[in-house]
Structure formats: C-alpha cells, structure tokens
Write a protein that holds these residues in place. Structure first.
Motif, PDB file in Angstrom:
ATOM      1  N   UNK A  34       0.815  -1.218   0.000  1.00 27.65           N
ATOM      2  CA  UNK A  34       0.000   0.000   0.000  1.00 27.65           C
ATOM      3  C   UNK A  34       0.846   1.264   0.000  1.00 27.65           C
ATOM      4  N   UNK A  35       1.923   1.284   0.793  1.00 34.09           N
ATOM      5  CA  UNK A  35       2.650   2.527   1.050  1.00 34.09           C
ATOM      6  C   UNK A  35       3.964   2.657   0.290  1.00 34.09           C
ATOM      7  N   UNK A  36       4.611   1.549  -0.027  1.00 37.94           N
ATOM      8  CA  UNK A  36       5.908   1.618  -0.698  1.00 37.94           C
ATOM      9  C   UNK A  36       6.073   0.431  -1.649  1.00 37.94           C
ATOM     10  N   UNK A  37       5.263   0.382  -2.699  1.00 36.80           N
ATOM     11  CA  UNK A  37       5.310  -0.774  -3.616  1.00 36.80           C
ATOM     12  C   UNK A  37       6.657  -0.924  -4.313  1.00 36.80           C
ATOM     13  N   UNK A  38       7.415   0.165  -4.429  1.00 32.94           N
ATOM     14  CA  UNK A  38       8.732   0.077  -5.063  1.00 32.94           C
ATOM     15  C   UNK A  38       9.669  -0.813  -4.251  1.00 32.94           C
ATOM     16  N   UNK A  39       9.616  -0.681  -2.927  1.00 28.09           N
ATOM     17  CA  UNK A  39      10.466  -1.513  -2.068  1.00 28.09           C
ATOM     18  C   UNK A  39      10.026  -2.963  -2.130  1.00 28.09           C
TER      19      UNK A  39
ATOM     20  N   UNK B 290       8.585  -4.461  -4.633  1.00 30.41           N
ATOM     21  CA  UNK B 290       8.992  -4.996  -5.932  1.00 30.41           C
ATOM     22  C   UNK B 290      10.483  -5.346  -5.933  1.00 30.41           C
ATOM     23  N   UNK B 291      11.312  -4.488  -5.308  1.00 29.24           N
ATOM     24  CA  UNK B 291      12.750  -4.774  -5.232  1.00 29.24           C
ATOM     25  C   UNK B 291      13.015  -5.985  -4.360  1.00 29.24           C
ATOM     26  N   UNK B 292      12.255  -6.108  -3.277  1.00 24.61           N
ATOM     27  CA  UNK B 292      12.440  -7.248  -2.378  1.00 24.61           C
ATOM     28  C   UNK B 292      12.189  -8.564  -3.090  1.00 24.61           C
ATOM     29  N   UNK B 293      11.250  -8.562  -4.016  1.00 23.45           N
ATOM     30  CA  UNK B 293      10.897  -9.801  -4.714  1.00 23.45           C
ATOM     31  C   UNK B 293      11.407  -9.858  -6.148  1.00 23.45           C
ATOM     32  N   UNK B 294      12.163  -8.850  -6.563  1.00 22.39           N
ATOM     33  CA  UNK B 294      12.696  -8.871  -7.930  1.00 22.39           C
ATOM     34  C   UNK B 294      11.612  -8.879  -8.980  1.00 22.39           C
ATOM     35  N   UNK B 295      10.530  -8.131  -8.727  1.00 25.45           N
ATOM     36  CA  UNK B 295       9.396  -8.093  -9.654  1.00 25.45           C
ATOM     37  C   UNK B 295       9.530  -6.857 -10.540  1.00 25.45           C
ATOM     38  N   UNK B 296       9.626  -7.051 -11.840  1.00 24.53           N
ATOM     39  CA  UNK B 296       9.838  -5.932 -12.758  1.00 24.53           C
ATOM     40  C   UNK B 296       8.547  -5.471 -13.420  1.00 24.53           C
TER      41      UNK B 296
ATOM     42  N   UNK C 253      -0.974 -12.939  -2.940  1.00 26.18           N
ATOM     43  CA  UNK C 253      -1.737 -13.250  -1.727  1.00 26.18           C
ATOM     44  C   UNK C 253      -1.159 -12.510  -0.525  1.00 26.18           C
ATOM     45  N   UNK C 254       0.164 -12.474  -0.402  1.00 25.14           N
ATOM     46  CA  UNK C 254       0.792 -11.747   0.703  1.00 25.14           C
ATOM     47  C   UNK C 254       0.435 -10.268   0.656  1.00 25.14           C
ATOM     48  N   UNK C 255       0.375  -9.712  -0.550  1.00 24.73           N
ATOM     49  CA  UNK C 255       0.148  -8.279  -0.692  1.00 24.73           C
ATOM     50  C   UNK C 255      -1.291  -7.883  -0.419  1.00 24.73           C
ATOM     51  N   UNK C 256      -2.236  -8.753  -0.786  1.00 24.39           N
ATOM     52  CA  UNK C 256      -3.627  -8.323  -0.666  1.00 24.39           C
ATOM     53  C   UNK C 256      -4.618  -9.380  -0.249  1.00 24.39           C
TER      54      UNK C 256
ATOM     55  N   UNK D  69      -5.314 -13.985  -4.526  1.00 30.97           N
ATOM     56  CA  UNK D  69      -4.350 -14.449  -5.514  1.00 30.97           C
ATOM     57  C   UNK D  69      -4.308 -13.562  -6.750  1.00 30.97           C
ATOM     58  N   UNK D  70      -5.376 -12.776  -6.980  1.00 38.81           N
ATOM     59  CA  UNK D  70      -5.396 -11.908  -8.156  1.00 38.81           C
ATOM     60  C   UNK D  70      -5.018 -10.472  -7.837  1.00 38.81           C
ATOM     61  N   UNK D  71      -4.448 -10.221  -6.662  1.00 40.74           N
ATOM     62  CA  UNK D  71      -4.009  -8.867  -6.309  1.00 40.74           C
ATOM     63  C   UNK D  71      -2.948  -8.391  -7.289  1.00 40.74           C
ATOM     64  N   UNK D  72      -3.108  -7.184  -7.779  1.00 37.00           N
ATOM     65  CA  UNK D  72      -2.124  -6.616  -8.699  1.00 37.00           C
ATOM     66  C   UNK D  72      -0.955  -6.046  -7.896  1.00 37.00           C
ATOM     67  N   UNK D  73       0.251  -6.512  -8.172  1.00 36.96           N
ATOM     68  CA  UNK D  73       1.460  -6.058  -7.491  1.00 36.96           C
ATOM     69  C   UNK D  73       2.269  -5.205  -8.454  1.00 36.96           C
TER      70      UNK D  73
END
Length: 443
Positions: free
Chosen positions: A248-253, A255-261, A294-297, A300-304
């Motif tokens: 919610x507050x820092x999606x950039x971090x 994404x970096x934590x999980x290597x999601x581009x 799932x962790x984020x929201x 399973x269909x939560x947009x990250x």
C-alpha cells in the motif's frame, strides 16, 4: 571513495553495531521477568538464579548499548545535517519522549540491580517490568522515526525546501508506525529468546555437568523455547502485515524485495536466487505461484506493482532481494526449530539429542543475522531516499572531508568494543560459574 558513500557506510556500521546491544537490551528484561514470575509461582531457586545471572549480563551489555546509542545519535547529526533539519521541525517528538523512556529504564534498572534482594517479590517483578517497559518504549520511539522516513507524513514541503503545515501527531502516527513498531519489538524478543536458548544448549552439550546444573540449563532452555516459539510465530504473522503495508505505502520496495519488474496479477513469490536487471528476473529462485499477490492483498489476483513503473534511477539496489530472503528465511527456520523442539519434548517425550542441541546452538547467531539483514533491507530498500520521495540521500548527507577519518576511527572502535565486551562477559561468568552459585544456594 565518495563522501556520501562513506557517510552511509559509517552510519550503517554504527547502527549495525548498536542494534545488537539494543536488541538484547529490549529482549533480555522480558526473559528476566519470565524467570522472576516462574520463581514466584514455583519457588524454585533455579529461576531466581537465572534472573540474577541474566541481570548481570544485561548490566554489562547495557553500558555498551548506551555508549553506542549516543554515538549513533551524534553521527546522525554530523553525517546527515539536512535530514536532521527536517527532523527537528517535523518528527522530533519521538526523540523527546525517548528521553523519558530511557529515564524509566535506567532508574528502575538501578533499583532492581542493587536492591532486588531487599525487595518483596511483587516489587521485584514490578521494577524489572518497568525496566522492560522503558527499554521497549525506547525502541518503539526510535523506530517511529525510522518508520516516518519510510512513510513520511504530517508536513508539506515547498519547492524551495520550506516545511509547512506541520502536524506532529500525524507524523508520529505515520502509516507504517504500528506495523514497524510491532515487528521490531517481536523480533527483538525472539532474538534474545534464541540467544538464551543457544547458551543453554551449549552448556547441555557438555558431558561433565552435575545433575543440578543440567536441570538448571534445561529450565532455562525451555523458557527460551516457549517464548521464542511464541515470538517467532508473532513475527511471522506481523511479516504478512508488513508485506501488505509495503504493497500500500511503498510498492517500489516490495517490488525490489521480490525482484518483480512487471506489474502483475497472480504474482509469484521468489525464494532464493539473485535479481538480474539485464534479464529482469530473479535467477535460480524457487517460485511459489501466486504467493506474492496473496501476501500483498490476501487475494491471488491482487495486482502487485513492478519496478518498471518507476525510473531506473529510483530503484533500490536490487541485492535487497537477498537481504529480504535472509531475514525471512532465518525467521522461518527459527519458527521450525522452536516448534520442532517443543514437539520433541512434549509429544515424543524425549530428551534433546546432540544434533538438536547443535541446531539450537546456532539459532541465536542466526537470529542476530536476521536482525541485521532486516535493518539493512529496510534502510537500503528506501534508497536513493533518506526520507522516502522527499529528501534524496545525496542532498541529506554532509560534504565534509573528514568523514574518511571518522570511518576508520569508528570501525576500529567497534571492533575493539566487540572484543572487550566479549572478554568482560567471559571473564565475569568464568569467575562466577553457575555451579558456584548453585552450590552457594544449597549451602
């Protein structure tokens, strides 16, 4: 080496050194409370002796913690003056309140340390409880500033850097404060529990112990395992809440934590490996399908959000994926260790074999590594900002040419202090072994 880089290394190493002592200072009073309460309930002198010996160790470590904490505070002002200018206007309240928390801790620590034998049991428990409350409050208040750096709130800043519309309470209760404060507290309690378990397991692996000394260390180990299991479970649950806060507050971090581009629904969770910027993927990782979403929201269909939504110069260093994995991986291992040990003891009703004691011996050092990795991830994952999306680290840091001298001096000091602390602890407890105290209690 660039002055800003040296400033970051100096402050990071100072905080990394201090955090070991600060963590023990937060968690050990809770262990002492547990021993005191067990003594109150059972009248078993072993628990009273545990509280006494743990207090001696706490007193030694507290001295270094106070000194290193003072160094961190001074270096923060020296190395990041532009940051401290904003802090003084917006988020100084936690620093002010922390003085009172430390006062409570210090006063009642003195009472407990020097007058415990002359106090009724209830007042002994009350005094060490106030020590624990002061220590935990200090950690939470300092963590509040760190949380605010990740999710700044309670002010506006103009293009020329002027701070306006300051709301100190909005800054204090910033969006990540609650989750971060709980995480720091639970992880500190968990770390100390496993450090105590390590010491007890080391002693139990020795073959020459008397029956009474073996009984003493078994009781210490069981207290640590019960508490460690509860805190590791709490930390894991809070970790899920932390992931949602980052989403919610820092999606950039995140994404970096999980290597999601790429921004993704049904995003998988990458375990292990390293992040490749060229290939825009995590190499050699084990991926759990849909787990990150799932962790984020909780769906399973939560947009990250992926890193490609941001300019590359605003990406955190991609090696934070490794730091994140170290933190989460060790936390998971500790959870498994503690519950497996309790299952072995209470369900299988067997004594701990040597291999299980060996695992418990390494649990304490692993917990410390997890604490260090967690703090590194949280701070480095905020880069290139000191105050997220407000103040770049390049603008926050000093340009003084003396940073290199300070870096070498303080790194040397920390190495010396580590050896001195270890020597003093070893010297004291070698001259005052537990068998000596047990014999004195029986005479």
């Amino acid at each position: 080496m660039d002055v800003v880089v040296m400033a970051r290394i100096l402050f990071g190493s100072s905080l990394g050194f201090h955090i070991i002592y600060a963590t023990i200072g937060v968690g050990l009073p809770i262990m002492i409370i547990l021993a005191e309460v067990m003594y109150w309930i059972t009248k078993d002198e072993h628990y009273a002796l545990m509280a006494k010996r743990w207090t001696k160790g706490f007193a030694i470590l507290l001295a270094v913690s106070i000194a290193s904490g003072t160094i961190v505070a001074v270096l923060l002002s020296l190395l990041f003056p532009n940051f401290m200018e904003i802090v003084g206007q917006v988020i100084s309240l936690p620093f002010q309140l922390e003085i009172f928390a430390f006062l409570i801790e210090a006063v009642f620590m003195s009472i407990y340390l020097y007058a415990a034998d002359r106090l009724p049991q209830g007042l002994r428990v009350l005094s060490i409880t106030l020590v624990a409350m002061g220590a935990t409050a200090s950690a939470i208040l300092i963590t509040d500033v760190h949380a605010w750096m990740n999710t700044p709130a309670g002010f506006d800043i103009s293009e020329n850097g002027t701070i306006t519309n300051v709301n100190v309470w909005e800054a204090f209760f910033n969006p990540s404060f609650g989750v971060t404060a709980i995480h720091v507290t639970l992880s500190a309690y968990m770390t100390v529990a496993f450090l105590v378990a390590s010491v007890a397991a080391i002693r139990l692996m020795k073959s020459h112990l008397s029956l009474e000394e073996r009984s003493y260390h078994k009781k210490a180990l069981m207290i640590a395992l019960y508490f460690g299991a509860a805190m590791s479970l709490g930390t894991a649950i809070n970790g899920h809440e932390t992931a949602q806060m980052l989403h919610e507050e820092n999606p950039r971090k995140l994404a970096a934590a999980e290597g999601l581009f790429e921004t993704t629904r049904y995003a998988g969770l990458s375990i292990g490996g390293y992040t490749s910027a060229e290939d825009e993927e995590v190499k050699y990782a084990l991926e759990i399908p849909n787990a990150l979403s799932f962790l984020a929201g909780d769906r399973f269909d939560t947009e990250v959000i992926g890193l490609n939504e941001y300019p590359e110069e605003l990406w955190p260093p991609l090696y934070v994926h490794i730091l994140f994995n170290v933190m989460v991986g060790i936390g998971t291992l500790l959870l498994v260790f503690s519950f497996a040990a309790l299952f072995w003891k209470h369900v299988l009703r067997r004594e701990f074999p040597g291999w299980m004691l060996a695992l418990l011996v390494v649990s304490g050092p692993l917990a410390v590594i997890a604490i260090e990795a967690g703090w590194c991830f949280s701070c480095i994952g905020r880069q290139p900002w000191t105050i997220n999306d407000v103040l770049p680290t390049e603008e926050a840091a000093t340009r003084s040419g003396s940073v290199g001298i300070l870096l070498v001096s303080f790194l040397t000091l920390y190495v010396v202090l580590l050896f001195v602390t270890g020597f003093v602890m070893r010297y004291y407890f070698k001259r005052n072994p537990v068998e000596k105290d047990l014999a004195a209690g029986n005479s």
